[in-house]
Design a protein around this motif. Structure first.
Motif, PDB file in Angstrom:
ATOM      1  N   GLY A 146       0.443   5.604  16.614  1.00  0.00           N
ATOM      2  CA  GLY A 146       0.604   7.056  16.593  1.00  0.00           C
ATOM      3  C   GLY A 146      -0.269   7.727  17.630  1.00  0.00           C
ATOM      4  N   ALA A 147      -1.531   7.287  17.717  1.00  0.00           N
ATOM      5  CA  ALA A 147      -2.433   7.845  18.720  1.00  0.00           C
ATOM      6  C   ALA A 147      -1.952   7.516  20.131  1.00  0.00           C
ATOM      7  N   ALA A 148      -1.502   6.281  20.339  1.00  0.00           N
ATOM      8  CA  ALA A 148      -1.026   5.870  21.662  1.00  0.00           C
ATOM      9  C   ALA A 148       0.228   6.624  22.072  1.00  0.00           C
ATOM     10  N   THR A 149       1.121   6.880  21.108  1.00  0.00           N
ATOM     11  CA  THR A 149       2.355   7.614  21.416  1.00  0.00           C
ATOM     12  C   THR A 149       2.037   9.024  21.882  1.00  0.00           C
ATOM     13  N   ALA A 150       1.138   9.705  21.177  1.00  0.00           N
ATOM     14  CA  ALA A 150       0.765  11.058  21.579  1.00  0.00           C
ATOM     15  C   ALA A 150       0.096  11.057  22.948  1.00  0.00           C
ATOM     16  N   ALA A 151      -0.823  10.096  23.164  1.00  0.00           N
ATOM     17  CA  ALA A 151      -1.524  10.044  24.444  1.00  0.00           C
ATOM     18  C   ALA A 151      -0.570   9.701  25.589  1.00  0.00           C
ATOM     19  N   THR A 152       0.334   8.759  25.362  1.00  0.00           N
ATOM     20  CA  THR A 152       1.295   8.387  26.404  1.00  0.00           C
ATOM     21  C   THR A 152       2.219   9.550  26.746  1.00  0.00           C
ATOM     22  N   THR A 153       2.646  10.280  25.734  1.00  0.00           N
ATOM     23  CA  THR A 153       3.502  11.447  25.967  1.00  0.00           C
ATOM     24  C   THR A 153       2.802  12.478  26.842  1.00  0.00           C
TER      25      THR A 153
END
Length: 323
Positions: free
Chosen positions: A90-97
């Motif tokens: 979840g954290a990686a998805t937000a950061a990647t976005t």
């Protein structure tokens, strides 16, 4: 005694990490650069490049280990880990976005990473809720969330294949190029998260007794699970935002700590904190010195070493159970 030994090992590793690299330095040169020489070339390398990276490795390792230990208390399952149940995803998805679609907001990556981790936690609990929360459903829901978010991240990278340099470093988990600005940010998050983690020791011990026993002691099990999960998500999000995706620390370190001091979180959490710092600092030092002229991201080093070690522990535990 275990904590004292780990502190001594950590100090020894710190000296090694400051001294080894493309340019090697003696202990005397390191002390001279840190405390006396303010303008020499050794000072630039040791103080401005290696010391911030060292501190980052220590704090990230401690945060990931505590996050894993808390999640294992919440789930009452030794396989619980921020990377496995979807919190890190979840954290990686937000950061990647943010990195790919909104690069002007890159300074807000830590905030969005925590929001992504928190949202993943909420989704996991909503999917796992059925007349109460069952730990098995939490893990299965987390695996499903992890899979979906992983597919989204891959699709996002496919659409932005020309702009993946920063994202690839982020997804592999790297401490390369970290400066004092990164240290200041992660120190604030680590301090808050680790203090909250220490405050969770009593509740983590109570959860290990089982839901019925905990409720008989007057504990609101659902609230405690949510609170401990939020603290773990906060710690995981802080590390993901500043260092990228680093796996197996939260999974393996609490196992080793249990072998050392048992399951009482009064001892388990401090030992996990120190052991996580030791292991990640050792992995990062190994990654940047193993192949001359080439740096292996710490996330890859942890995956290569942590995966087989965890399989060995599973086989060893299975043999003990079978006997």
């Amino acid at each position: 005694m275990v904590c004292l030994v780990l502190v001594a090992v950590l100090l020894l590793l710190a000296v090694v990490a400051l001294g080894v690299g493309s340019a090697g330095y003696s202990l005397q040169q390191i002390i001279q650069a840190l405390f006396y020489d303010e303008r020499g070339p050794v000072r630039v390398v040791v103080y401005n490049l290696r010391l911030p990276r060292l501190i980052m490795a220590v704090e990230v390792g401690a945060c990931l280990a505590v996050a894993g230990a808390l999640l294992q208390a919440v789930m009452r399952n030794p396989l619980a880990d921020p990377g496995i149940i979807g919190v890190s995803a979840g954290a990686a998805t937000a950061a990647t976005t943010i990195l790919l679609l909104f690069p002007t907001l890159v300074s807000s990556v830590p905030l969005f990473a925590f929001g992504g981790a928190a949202l993943a936690c909420v989704l996991i609990y909503l999917l796992a809720w059925r007349d109460g929360i069952d730990t098995v459903r939490i893990i299965l829901s987390g695996v499903a969330i992890n899979t979906v978010l992983g597919a989204y991240n891959s699709f996002l990278q496919l659409l932005n294949s020309d702009n993946l340099s920063s994202v690839l470093s982020f997804m592999n988990g790297s401490l390369s190029g970290r400066s004092w600005d990164h240290v200041y940010i992660i120190t604030v998050y680590a301090f808050i998260g680790l203090v909250l983690g220490v405050c969770c020791i009593k509740n983590a011990n109570i959860l290990q007794l089982g839901d019925e026993m905990a409720q008989s002691l007057g504990v609101n099990v659902t609230f405690v699970r949510i609170f401990l999960s939020a603290v773990a998500a906060f710690l995981a999000a802080a590390t993901v935002a500043e260092a990228g995706m680093i796996g197996f620390v939260g999974l393996v370190v609490p196992h080793i700590a249990r072998m050392m001091v048992g399951s009482d979180y009064k001892a388990l959490l401090p030992v996990s904190m120190l052991l996580g710092a030791v292991i990640l600092l050792a992995a990062d030092t190994l990654g940047r010195t193993l192949i001359p002229g080439m740096e292996i991201p710490v996330g890859i080093v942890m995956a290569v070493t942590g995966g087989p070690f965890f399989l060995y522990m599973l086989r060893k535990k299975g043999k003990v159970s079978g006997s």
